[in-house]
Design an enzyme around this catalytic site. Structure first.
Site, mmCIF file in Angstrom:
data_model
loop_
_atom_site.group_PDB
_atom_site.id
_atom_site.type_symbol
_atom_site.label_atom_id
_atom_site.label_comp_id
_atom_site.label_asym_id
_atom_site.label_seq_id
_atom_site.Cartn_x
_atom_site.Cartn_y
_atom_site.Cartn_z
ATOM 1 N N LYS A 161 73.506 55.407 69.032
ATOM 2 C CA LYS A 161 73.539 54.088 68.383
ATOM 3 C C LYS A 161 73.432 54.257 66.872
ATOM 4 C CE LYS A 161 70.541 51.040 67.455
ATOM 5 N NZ LYS A 161 70.316 50.253 66.378
ATOM 6 N N LEU A 170 59.281 50.167 71.908
ATOM 7 C CA LEU A 170 60.222 50.939 72.723
ATOM 8 C C LEU A 170 61.015 50.059 73.693
ATOM 9 C CD1 LEU A 170 57.892 53.983 73.488
ATOM 10 C CD2 LEU A 170 59.567 53.719 71.632
ATOM 11 N N HIS A 195 65.345 53.930 73.785
ATOM 12 C CA HIS A 195 64.370 54.989 73.502
ATOM 13 C C HIS A 195 64.031 55.761 74.783
ATOM 14 C CE1 HIS A 195 63.032 51.940 70.317
ATOM 15 N NE2 HIS A 195 63.346 52.994 69.596
HETATM 16 P P1 AMP Z 1 64.197 53.840 66.238
HETATM 17 O O1 AMP Z 1 62.895 53.595 66.901
HETATM 18 O O2 AMP Z 1 65.057 52.615 66.140
HETATM 19 O O3 AMP Z 1 64.084 54.594 64.948
HETATM 20 O O4 AMP Z 1 65.000 54.797 67.217
HETATM 21 C C1 AMP Z 1 64.477 56.017 67.661
HETATM 22 C C2 AMP Z 1 65.569 56.802 68.356
HETATM 23 O O5 AMP Z 1 66.062 56.037 69.471
HETATM 24 C C3 AMP Z 1 66.784 57.074 67.438
HETATM 25 O O6 AMP Z 1 67.265 58.389 67.687
HETATM 26 C C4 AMP Z 1 67.765 56.038 67.877
HETATM 27 O O7 AMP Z 1 69.118 56.401 67.666
HETATM 28 C C5 AMP Z 1 67.461 55.951 69.376
HETATM 29 N N1 AMP Z 1 67.943 54.673 69.908
HETATM 30 C C6 AMP Z 1 67.670 53.433 69.424
HETATM 31 N N2 AMP Z 1 68.337 52.501 70.132
HETATM 32 C C7 AMP Z 1 69.052 53.163 71.075
HETATM 33 C C8 AMP Z 1 69.950 52.759 72.111
HETATM 34 N N3 AMP Z 1 70.250 51.486 72.317
HETATM 35 N N4 AMP Z 1 70.492 53.720 72.897
HETATM 36 C C9 AMP Z 1 70.187 55.032 72.690
HETATM 37 N N5 AMP Z 1 69.363 55.472 71.733
HETATM 38 C C10 AMP Z 1 68.787 54.557 70.935
#
Ligand code: AMP
Length: 294
Positions: free
Chosen positions: A150, A33, A37
């Site tokens: 993102k 995280l 996140h």
């Molecule tokens: P992930 O763990 O990469 O699958 O991401 C989980 C959630 O966090 C997804 O909805 C992503 O779009 C969101 N997320 C990842 N990076 C960012 C960021 N830099 N800003 C906002 N949300 C993010």
């Protein structure tokens, strides 16, 4: 904060909480995280009576040869970050809990929304995403589910799926959280060397340049994209997977920027694939044909 590993226990706990009438927020993640996140987690904690977060590196959304095995993981740190934010439930299922022997059902969102952009480079990616999100939503049955801009294409695919399959959750898409130099936060940024990390900041610089040009009146996508490409190609070791100006609602390609469009980018920096996007808003009456840019 309760940590739950079993699907049935998570489903039972969530059903119990739902019956108490509390609004339940849910943030699905693959862990490792970061502040991106955590912005989704904070939104949920502030808007909902109970927040559940899942941490699961979903194997079905990785193609063979992608980074499933080396995807960064740090459960201890994730748990302590979530605890600080007063998350109620953390769901950390084992792979065999989610995909037991004999598992055979997948959710496919058809059409250009999943075939283009990331779908073209990662052919079964969105099938894996739609499948795991369906399973998680069925287990948790949240009132509101939080996703990040993102991964805009992913958020739109999930919205389509939730609407098409009459799922009840509300999908909220939260703004992209960035490092001070503009690089979108991502668990995959940890793959970058110091020099790769510096070059990765060109992605946002390219997007921001494109936004600036569009806002100063340039509406021709070709001209806007060339400016963005010039920024990216100012350094070696940066390879563009895609760079496109698209319509905000269905991600169809736009030759000219209409009132609200997105510039979508996927870029390899020393072999690490990073994605980002920016909203670009054309100035009313802007120039469609100007080939000179600003
Ligand atoms: P992930 O763990 O990469 O699958 O991401 C989980 C959630 O966090 C997804 O909805 C992503 O779009 C969101 N997320 C990842 N990076 C960012 C960021 N830099 N800003 C906002 N949300 C993010």
């Amino acid at each position: 904060m309760k940590i739950v590993k079993s699907v049935s226990e998570m489903a039972d706990l969530c059903a119990g909480e739902r019956s108490s009438g509390r609004i339940m927020g849910f943030v699905p993640t693959m862990g490792y995280l970061h502040a991106g996140h955590m912005s989704l987690v904070r939104a949920s904690v502030s808007e909902c009576g109970l927040t559940a977060v899942s941490v699961f590196v979903n194997p079905t959304q990785f193609s063979p040869g992608e980074d499933l095995k080396k995807y960064p993981r740090n459960l201890e740190r994730d748990i302590s970050l979530l605890e600080k934010e007063k998350v109620d439930l953390v769901f950390i299922p084992e792979e065999r809990q989610m995909y037991p022997d004999g598992y055979s059902t997948f959710v496919d969102v058809d059409g250009s929304l999943t075939e283009r952009l990331c779908g073209a480079s990662r052919p079964r990616h969105f099938r894996g995403v739609a499948t795991v999100v369906t399973k998680l939503l069925n287990i948790v049955e949240p009132t509101i589910s939080y996703f990040g801009q993102k991964d805009l294409q992913q958020a739109l695919v999930i919205r389509r799926m939730v609407s098409d399959l009459n799922m009840k959750t509300i999908i909220k898409v939260m703004p992209t959280v960035r490092e001070p130099d503009g690089l979108a936060m991502s668990s995959r940024n940890s793959y970058l060397s110091a020099s790769g990390r510096m070059r990765a900041s060109l992605i946002f610089k390219a997007l921001d340049k494109a936004r600036e040009i569009a806002e100063s009146g340039q509406r021709n996508s070709g001209v806007i994209l060339k400016e963005a490409r010039d920024v990216l190609f100012s350094q070696e070791g940066v390879v563009v997977d895609y760079l496109e100006v698209v319509n905000w609602s269905d991600l169809s390609v736009l030759e000219y920027v209409e009132d609200k469009a997105y510039l979508m980018a996927a870029v390899f920096v020393d072999g690490t694939r990073l994605i980002d996007n920016i909203e670009i808003t054309a100035k009313a009456g802007g120039n469609k044909n100007d080939k000179t840019g600003i």
